[in-house]
Write an enzyme that holds these catalytic residues in place. Structure first.
Site, PDB file in Angstrom:
ATOM      1  N   ASP A   1       1.180   7.268   3.123  1.00  0.00           N
ATOM      2  CA  ASP A   1       0.234   6.635   3.999  1.00  0.00           C
ATOM      3  C   ASP A   1       1.068   6.612   5.197  1.00  0.00           C
ATOM      4  OD1 ASP A   1       2.455   4.737   3.176  1.00  0.00           O
ATOM      5  OD2 ASP A   1       0.866   3.721   1.836  1.00  0.00           O
TER       6      ASP A   1
ATOM      7  N   ASP B   1      -0.880  -8.447  -3.757  1.00  0.00           N
ATOM      8  CA  ASP B   1      -2.247  -8.497  -3.940  1.00  0.00           C
ATOM      9  C   ASP B   1      -2.884  -7.173  -4.681  1.00  0.00           C
ATOM     10  OD1 ASP B   1      -2.158  -6.186  -2.075  1.00  0.00           O
ATOM     11  OD2 ASP B   1      -3.393  -7.407  -0.646  1.00  0.00           O
TER      12      ASP B   1
ATOM     13  N   HIS C   1      -2.644  -4.086  -4.150  1.00  0.00           N
ATOM     14  CA  HIS C   1      -2.817  -2.874  -3.465  1.00  0.00           C
ATOM     15  C   HIS C   1      -2.019  -1.718  -3.796  1.00  0.00           C
ATOM     16  CE1 HIS C   1       0.187  -4.026  -0.206  1.00  0.00           C
ATOM     17  NE2 HIS C   1       0.395  -2.870  -0.302  1.00  0.00           N
TER      18      HIS C   1
ATOM     19  N   GLU D   1      -6.293  -1.874   0.371  1.00  0.00           N
ATOM     20  CA  GLU D   1      -6.195  -3.298   0.217  1.00  0.00           C
ATOM     21  C   GLU D   1      -7.566  -3.729  -0.729  1.00  0.00           C
ATOM     22  OE1 GLU D   1      -4.051  -4.988   1.175  1.00  0.00           O
ATOM     23  OE2 GLU D   1      -3.220  -4.633   3.357  1.00  0.00           O
TER      24      GLU D   1
END
Length: 261
Positions: free
Chosen positions: A67, A136, A138, A143
């Site tokens: 990314d 979370d 991801h 996300e």
């Protein structure tokens, strides 16, 4: 998926680095997918040590980026291209000609995202993709509630992810970009071997949801349940909420040595 519980981050790094070295022994020009952040550093350090000791030949290996921030110049110290150059390419002695990554400064981000997917396919696909996991759940920057079939695309970061990453920007969240290009979950799942490394108790909930929870977009990493060769390497802290921890320890302790991870 296979879950391997290790004593600490260093042990996890050694285990994964050996898997990379073994891959390179059989496929010297393997395409290694790499992640940024503090968690994978022990992997890169262990692999560099193997290269220095003559235990791994990385001269023909290729590196693929997971990314990239949108809008940060490529030479910005916290662009992921710069981070990977410092932490992976230079220590391993790999030149930029062997590096694949998306263009986070492109005027047409959608076209740049599609071009990166095409470049990965043209390179023969990722042989081993190293992943971290967010608190979370991801992976990459997919996300919660990202499509499990998503391709490389632009994503808006959650506030929690920006808070988590502010430590790389002098603790100033205002410097953390709001958008990234990330390989999609569908893109990630095309790698031949997925290896997720998680350390620390703050990742325990996310790891438990990934491994033992339902397959659900609210925990993007749970998509690893769909992959035929996914390995989750966790230290004791990150494993602390796994109900089947004893079973995972037993299976790894009794697997054939030749099998690897």
């Amino acid at each position: 998926m296979e879950v391997v519980i290790v004593p600490d981050a260093r042990s996890g790094g050694e285990l994964i680095a050996e898997a990379m070295a073994e891959l390179l022994r059989h496929k010297p020009d393997a395409l290694l997918g790499v992640a940024t952040g503090s968690t994978p550093l022990p992997v890169y350090q262990a692999l560099a040590a193997k290269v220095r000791a003559g235990e791994a030949d990385i001269s023909r290996a290729r590196i693929a980026q997971l990314d990239e921030y949108v809008g940060l110049p490529a030479d910005h110290p916290e662009s992921y291209r710069s981070v990977l150059r410092r932490e992976v390419l230079e220590p391993l002695g790999i030149g930029m000609e062997a590096f694949l990554g998306p263009d986070g400064t492109a005027e047409d981000i959608r076209a740049a995202s599609q071009a990166y997917d095409a470049a990965l396919a043209a390179a023969g696909g990722v042989d081993l993709q190293l992943l971290g996991i967010g608190t979370d759940g991801h992976i990459g920057f997919n996300e919660p509630c990202s499509s499990l079939a998503s391709r490389t695309r632009i994503k808006t970061l959650t506030e929690q992810t920006r808070v988590d990453n502010a430590r790389f920007f002098d603790g100033d969240i205002a410097q953390v970009p709001h958008h990234v290009i990330t390989q999609g979950i569908g893109t990630i799942l095309e790698a031949r071997h997925l290896v997720l490394l998680a350390t620390g108790e703050n990742k325990a909930d996310a790891v438990a949801a990934t491994v033992e929870g339902p397959l659900a977009a609210v925990c993007p990493a749970s998509a690893l349940q769909l992959h035929p060769h996914a390995t989750v390497v966790v230290d004791e802290g990150a494993a602390s909420k796994l109900k089947l921890a004893d079973y995972f320890r037993h299976t790894f302790a009794n697997k054939p040595e030749w099998q690897g991870i």
